[in-house]
Motif scaffolding. Structure first.
Motif, PDB file in Angstrom:
ATOM      1  N   ARG A 140      -4.712   9.485   1.082  1.00 28.35           N
ATOM      2  CA  ARG A 140      -5.083   8.240   0.413  1.00 28.35           C
ATOM      3  C   ARG A 140      -6.065   7.462   1.298  1.00 28.35           C
ATOM      4  O   ARG A 140      -5.805   7.247   2.478  1.00 28.35           O
ATOM      5  N   THR A 156     -16.728  -1.273  21.839  1.00 31.31           N
ATOM      6  CA  THR A 156     -15.868  -1.094  20.669  1.00 31.31           C
ATOM      7  C   THR A 156     -14.456  -1.427  21.088  1.00 31.31           C
ATOM      8  O   THR A 156     -13.959  -0.891  22.080  1.00 31.31           O
ATOM      9  N   THR A 170     -10.513  -2.036  19.537  1.00 31.22           N
ATOM     10  CA  THR A 170      -9.586  -2.009  18.407  1.00 31.22           C
ATOM     11  C   THR A 170      -8.232  -2.522  18.855  1.00 31.22           C
ATOM     12  O   THR A 170      -7.677  -2.059  19.863  1.00 31.22           O
ATOM     13  N   THR A 181     -15.017   4.035  13.659  1.00 24.09           N
ATOM     14  CA  THR A 181     -13.599   4.064  14.033  1.00 24.09           C
ATOM     15  C   THR A 181     -12.798   4.481  12.809  1.00 24.09           C
ATOM     16  O   THR A 181     -12.942   3.875  11.732  1.00 24.09           O
ATOM     17  N   GLU A 193       3.745   2.647   6.160  1.00 25.16           N
ATOM     18  CA  GLU A 193       3.345   2.777   4.751  1.00 25.16           C
ATOM     19  C   GLU A 193       3.350   4.224   4.274  1.00 25.16           C
ATOM     20  O   GLU A 193       3.083   4.497   3.102  1.00 25.16           O
ATOM     21  N   GLU A 209       9.399  -0.324  13.373  1.00 18.51           N
ATOM     22  CA  GLU A 209       9.188   1.074  12.970  1.00 18.51           C
ATOM     23  C   GLU A 209       7.807   1.283  12.340  1.00 18.51           C
ATOM     24  O   GLU A 209       7.650   1.944  11.322  1.00 18.51           O
ATOM     25  N   SER A 210       6.783   0.704  12.974  1.00 20.38           N
ATOM     26  CA  SER A 210       5.424   0.812  12.440  1.00 20.38           C
ATOM     27  C   SER A 210       4.394   0.481  13.526  1.00 20.38           C
ATOM     28  O   SER A 210       4.691  -0.230  14.479  1.00 20.38           O
ATOM     29  N   VAL A 211       3.211   1.034  13.380  1.00 21.03           N
ATOM     30  CA  VAL A 211       2.050   0.614  14.168  1.00 21.03           C
ATOM     31  C   VAL A 211       0.945   0.270  13.196  1.00 21.03           C
ATOM     32  O   VAL A 211       0.779   0.966  12.186  1.00 21.03           O
ATOM     33  N   ARG A 212       0.205  -0.759  13.496  1.00 18.10           N
ATOM     34  CA  ARG A 212      -0.871  -1.193  12.599  1.00 18.10           C
ATOM     35  C   ARG A 212      -2.112  -1.532  13.417  1.00 18.10           C
ATOM     36  O   ARG A 212      -2.011  -2.167  14.463  1.00 18.10           O
ATOM     37  N   ALA A 213      -3.256  -1.084  12.957  1.00 17.66           N
ATOM     38  CA  ALA A 213      -4.528  -1.518  13.532  1.00 17.66           C
ATOM     39  C   ALA A 213      -4.994  -2.738  12.749  1.00 17.66           C
ATOM     40  O   ALA A 213      -4.744  -2.849  11.555  1.00 17.66           O
ATOM     41  N   ARG A 254      -8.013   4.056   2.250  1.00 19.52           N
ATOM     42  CA  ARG A 254      -7.792   2.627   2.112  1.00 19.52           C
ATOM     43  C   ARG A 254      -9.085   1.867   1.797  1.00 19.52           C
ATOM     44  O   ARG A 254     -10.141   2.233   2.306  1.00 19.52           O
ATOM     45  N   LEU A 287     -10.507  -4.663  12.794  1.00 23.53           N
ATOM     46  CA  LEU A 287     -11.484  -3.712  13.349  1.00 23.53           C
ATOM     47  C   LEU A 287     -12.890  -4.303  13.283  1.00 23.53           C
ATOM     48  O   LEU A 287     -13.357  -4.724  12.221  1.00 23.53           O
ATOM     49  N   PHE A 296       2.306  11.805   2.796  1.00 21.62           N
ATOM     50  CA  PHE A 296       0.955  11.241   2.738  1.00 21.62           C
ATOM     51  C   PHE A 296       0.285  11.188   4.111  1.00 21.62           C
ATOM     52  O   PHE A 296       0.943  11.079   5.151  1.00 21.62           O
ATOM     53  N   TRP A 327      -6.629  -1.201   6.825  1.00 23.08           N
ATOM     54  CA  TRP A 327      -6.315   0.029   7.550  1.00 23.08           C
ATOM     55  C   TRP A 327      -4.822   0.260   7.450  1.00 23.08           C
ATOM     56  O   TRP A 327      -4.046  -0.695   7.366  1.00 23.08           O
ATOM     57  N   PRO A 328      -4.433   1.512   7.453  1.00 23.22           N
ATOM     58  CA  PRO A 328      -3.016   1.809   7.189  1.00 23.22           C
ATOM     59  C   PRO A 328      -2.104   1.521   8.388  1.00 23.22           C
ATOM     60  O   PRO A 328      -2.530   1.581   9.543  1.00 23.22           O
ATOM     61  N   ALA A 329      -0.840   1.241   8.100  1.00 26.95           N
ATOM     62  CA  ALA A 329       0.221   1.175   9.101  1.00 26.95           C
ATOM     63  C   ALA A 329       1.105   2.405   8.896  1.00 26.95           C
ATOM     64  O   ALA A 329       1.241   2.898   7.773  1.00 26.95           O
ATOM     65  N   THR A 330       1.702   2.880   9.975  1.00 26.68           N
ATOM     66  CA  THR A 330       2.495   4.113   9.855  1.00 26.68           C
ATOM     67  C   THR A 330       3.658   3.941   8.876  1.00 26.68           C
ATOM     68  O   THR A 330       4.041   4.883   8.187  1.00 26.68           O
ATOM     69  N   ASN A 377     -13.929   2.068   9.777  1.00 25.24           N
ATOM     70  CA  ASN A 377     -14.828   0.936   9.989  1.00 25.24           C
ATOM     71  C   ASN A 377     -16.038   1.379  10.793  1.00 25.24           C
ATOM     72  O   ASN A 377     -15.912   2.083  11.792  1.00 25.24           O
ATOM     73  N   VAL A 427      -8.920   5.304  11.307  1.00 27.47           N
ATOM     74  CA  VAL A 427      -7.481   5.140  11.528  1.00 27.47           C
ATOM     75  C   VAL A 427      -6.747   6.039  10.547  1.00 27.47           C
ATOM     76  O   VAL A 427      -6.890   5.892   9.337  1.00 27.47           O
ATOM     77  N   PRO A 463       0.807  -1.228   0.000  1.00 27.91           N
ATOM     78  CA  PRO A 463       0.000   0.000   0.000  1.00 27.91           C
ATOM     79  C   PRO A 463       0.836   1.273   0.000  1.00 27.91           C
ATOM     80  O   PRO A 463       0.315   2.333  -0.333  1.00 27.91           O
ATOM     81  N   HIS A 464       2.113   1.176   0.381  1.00 31.84           N
ATOM     82  CA  HIS A 464       2.929   2.409   0.363  1.00 31.84           C
ATOM     83  C   HIS A 464       3.067   2.943  -1.053  1.00 31.84           C
ATOM     84  O   HIS A 464       3.346   4.110  -1.253  1.00 31.84           O
TER      85      HIS A 464
END
Lengths: 345, 345, 345, 345
Positions: free
Chosen positions: D273, C229, C231, D306, D285, C198-202, D275, C205, D291, D280-283, D297, D308, A46-47
């Motif tokens: 952008r 809710t 997450t 929610t 990316e 070096e990332s955070v991801r949800a 999704r 959901l 961006f 859901w995006p990760a940082t 969701n 993100v 997705p980047h």
């Protein structure tokens, strides 16, 4: 100029896509990934969203010949050996990022890769793409064996002292430290976050396949056969590779003298930066760029030279150097499309 | 037995607290931290909540003599040099975790630490607390200079081959890789997360103060003066330290023979674990424990030995070994209070 | 007392081994791992070297009945559902760390796990092992469904305010942040270091399987059905889990009043530590321990309560709580074998 | 066009240098850093080696007026308040990256920043530079208050639902997660690697200075005063920021409908952008890019939305957005100099 990337869903492949999108002379035409054919590259990465919307395709040499001028192979060991000849036959420029065509002696490949080597004629034809060192050969080539990540850092660190008897070639020891992306996007236990994080690990002592690649190039530059000790380590970081290199000096050179020698040696190499005396590079200082930064120190007490050489393994150690090689082949400025300032912090 | 910890608000000090809380023979009596006196240790280190509720105090030798039997100094270089004598005079067992009393020759300290050395008599009295090697001297001591983190890993890795002419002592190269906790709880730019994360850095080439400590102990064990090359690297991890050690073999030993030799050498050392042939330790595999894990490899092509030695720098490289030394002094089982299985993953 | 661990080669299984080795009343007798039977546990987990030298075995209920008294199931969803009954039949205490027996309504399991649920009688018999809340039921149980990691942190954070109309139960929002070990030792792309670092991801959901587990327990405590809710987020760390919980207050309580209420509520729960006003816990402050640390804040402007609850997901969120449950069943002090000070830094 | 950067030795300042070096219309003329004046920027930031060789200077408004056209202030809170007026008076375009001019009501600054506010006239003149939302005002401005990192991610995530009664504005909860670079290059204990690594921490609950900035902009867009709950968390990563945003829907919108609404809302915003459903995006990316990626969701069970939203805090959350604002002011394409593909992995 139109390009194809075989293995576009791996990390080196994705990095080729990122870099080629930024290249003013090249248009990305075919993205090939056998296992993910039919999928949009964006949905895997997705980047890349917004920048590209291509769909991954299967390998087809005729199709490549019809639609592209240059093909990059960013495939695991043992794959391009079988595919690349078909592209060469059709007149395509081929740049292989795997280890399949780097070792001139097929027995070395068989021994160190534990796989069947490529055809000897092909091995003979491949030009080793260590851009700063083999520039002339590369300029006249159409088939490049792009160097491995460890060899790139090690050889650029060593090259200036391989001639003129500066060091004892039999004394070379290379302690390599690499981020995990170097082992690719492989779903194996050893690459899991929980295994790598907060840890350092040494691996493949005495058997790492980059050893003969380093030795072959040292011999090519110095004219002397030598065996080096090379140890690879996995570091808890994604990108970045450092080689700390040790060698015995034959004469009493000072740090200052050798730094001056390195400055001169790399005066026309825009991607090599020599650090001032008393400072040494960190891998983060080249992140995302095609630079190789080098620092060194002479220890008068032991008459030993220590060289610290760092690269971003995915750029200078793979995709970036591959594009640098294409630039040289095409006669473009070697920095074309590769002028990225490292990202810091 | 009652203990005091000077420098209890640093990382080694806090680790002494964690470990001593688990020690069946020792009671924590005084926690000393000049800059934070009057503060509850819990408010600085909430992880200790529930286990301890002491308040940090200022240094007072009489108070220490009145309330404790043993004092641990977990202070930066240059501090215990001035304070420790007062505790010795009052009959306290003193275990110093800094570098102030490790080097027998005061000139070495002046040169490598760039500070004024301790009194020569004190230097002479201090017993170097490398527990596995100096066991007998430690058992009769009351004043210990606890080894540095790099020297602990390096010397435990090297000790079995320092005698009997197995290796060429002049050929020793030590490539050290350490987590950042090794440089303590110091608020300096170089220790910031953003500077360390996703990066490897080499530092203090040719000038690291652990170099003479390693050389002095090699000389003590082997009877031969030698200069080693030692390079320190900062790794993006909190705890853990690896030394990758290179040396030229004098005879054609195999990996198997040397592993057997190491097994024998450390047969009575419960904290040293030797890895099976073809495997090498990762720092994570000793995290939180007092173990030193060692693996090795002989490269027949270069007749070179590579040793990989790992410790948790805060435990075996500091607080854990200090307690091991106390155990030896008191004649307790050396594992008392130190039986922690490493935390994995 | 003798114990067996099914799934001993996973992360929770290995942690059960580490913790049980430290338990004075329990002896590890059988380590079961279908896919790795015949392998020594040490060769998979070298950190256990010296402490244990057992060989992994295949599952055999008769063998377990003959050699053990309690069986821990540290298996992926869908496995214990099929195996555990055989152990119960043979009179063994069974503690299941998977989600197979947590949801009383089989339809919930079918919907949220997308797998076939366990037999309804078994679901009925299983006691939900949230130790601080269900203590009495657990003490009389022999079959425990050990809570999930997110539910443990979320429910311990919420429990004190679920009764007496303190909060609006329909307003609960739980923002969970977990280290990667929570998803187990699975070789999938999503768990690779290069993907997580070096990332955070949800993720998941609205569909995370821990949602109905939280809701079921809120209903059990409060007597009121509610939908929350929740997450989940993947954080670039190995261990550690935080739930940041939001709820609307029904009355104008202050932070100070609620902290006092929490202190009282957990006065007899040695593993729950409440943080002083104006401070909130970090996951690192419970690393390697069975603690759950809780801080909170009332925002007068929005009349909203924010609760921060942290655990080590592998200990209190899995293996540690499982042993705590065994302690309760056997009538031992609930801290037996679990007194670990967190490792910091 | 010539630019000056005040605070060039901080992380945002260094990032402005990196980005402006890549900008075709701007030339870097003055780099200002009070505490490091006289030092070459390269010696502080070796990653810039080769690209720039300027020396840091002291602040001098006349000098800036003589040599530059635009000045970026990348200074800590409380600094530009005193310096910026001098530049405005001299006709320079001023873009302030600190919080000094973001809050229209000086009492808010006094309360949340605990510092003396800037002059009210200046506060009135500053245009809030949330580029995607305030485009028209920015195009006519010469003095920009560049948004904070959390507000950028939160407000871009919320903007499409702030009008038309889609959500209950009083129900907004923002759970923020940031990399450590967000707190700048400050040598404080709390930012040390050993404190941050392998941990998550919540901080400043109920008192974070970005709260009133978010509320002020929500009011500006929606026309309705509201108080939000905002919690900030430190994540063990250098760059990257995520806001997970919760709000109660007023009507039964589906995820699909809202995604379509977001796509329309941001159709002319190249840096946002959206999704696809179920992702859901990760940082990571967006790392290194300008961006803002958004996923969402709807949970039908709770009628809760929610959202993100992720950015690179140093780019879109600071230096990148500042340059985007300059582009808008000058009438250039807003992407000029900002077309960076994120670096992955």
């Amino acid at each position: 100029m139109k390009a194809g990337v075989v293995g576009a869903n791996g990390y080196s492949g994705a990095e080729l896509v990122r870099l080629l999108l930024n290249h003013p002379q090249v248009q990305l035409e075919m993205l090939i990934a056998h296992s993910a054919a039919g999928t949009e590259i964006q949905s895997i990465y997705p980047h890349l969203g917004g920048a590209i919307s291509q769909t991954l395709e299967t390998f087809d040499a005729d199709e490549l010949a019809a639609r592209t001028d240059v093909v990059f192979f960013a495939t695991p060991a043992g794959v391009s050996r079988n595919l690349l000849l078909e592209c060469l036959k059709r007149g395509l420029i081929c740049i292989d990022l795997s280890g399949d065509f780097r070792l001139k002696n097929p027995n070395d490949y068989a021994e160190w890769y534990q796989k069947e080597p490529a055809d000897e004629t092909l091995l003979h034809d491949a030009v080793y793409g260590l851009a700063e060192i083999n520039k002339k050969q590369i300029e006249n080539a159409s088939f490049i064996a792009n160097p491995g990540c460890y060899p790139t850092a090690a050889l650029l660190g060593l090259a200036p002292v391989l001639k003129s008897g500066i060091i004892d070639l039999q004394s070379i020891i290379i302690d390599g430290k690499s981020g995990v992306s170097g082992s690719g996007k492989k779903a194996i236990i050893g690459n899991l976050f929980s295994e790598i994080n907060e840890s350092v690990r040494a691996y493949k002592l005495g058997t790492h396949q980059h050893t003969p690649e380093i030795e072959q190039t040292i011999a090519a530059i110095s004219g002397e056969l030598t065996a080096v000790t090379f140890t690879a380590h996995l570091i808890p970081m994604t990108r970045g590779l450092m080689c700390t290199i040790y060698a015995q000096l034959r004469q009493g050179f000072s740090t200052r003298e050798l730094l001056a020698h390195y400055e001169t040696f790399y005066a026309r190499s825009p991607f090599v930066r020599i650090r001032p005396m008393g400072t040494w590079p960190a891998t983060k200082e080249v992140l995302g760029s095609n630079f190789c930064d080098i620092g060194l120190n002479v220890d008068g007490r032991t008459r030993r030279l220590t060289i610290v050489s760092v690269i971003d393994n995915v750029v200078k150690g793979a995709a970036g150097q591959a594009i640098q090689n294409l630039n040289l082949i095409k006669g473009w400025d070697e920095q074309t499309g590769l002028v990225f300032t490292p990202i810091y912090p």
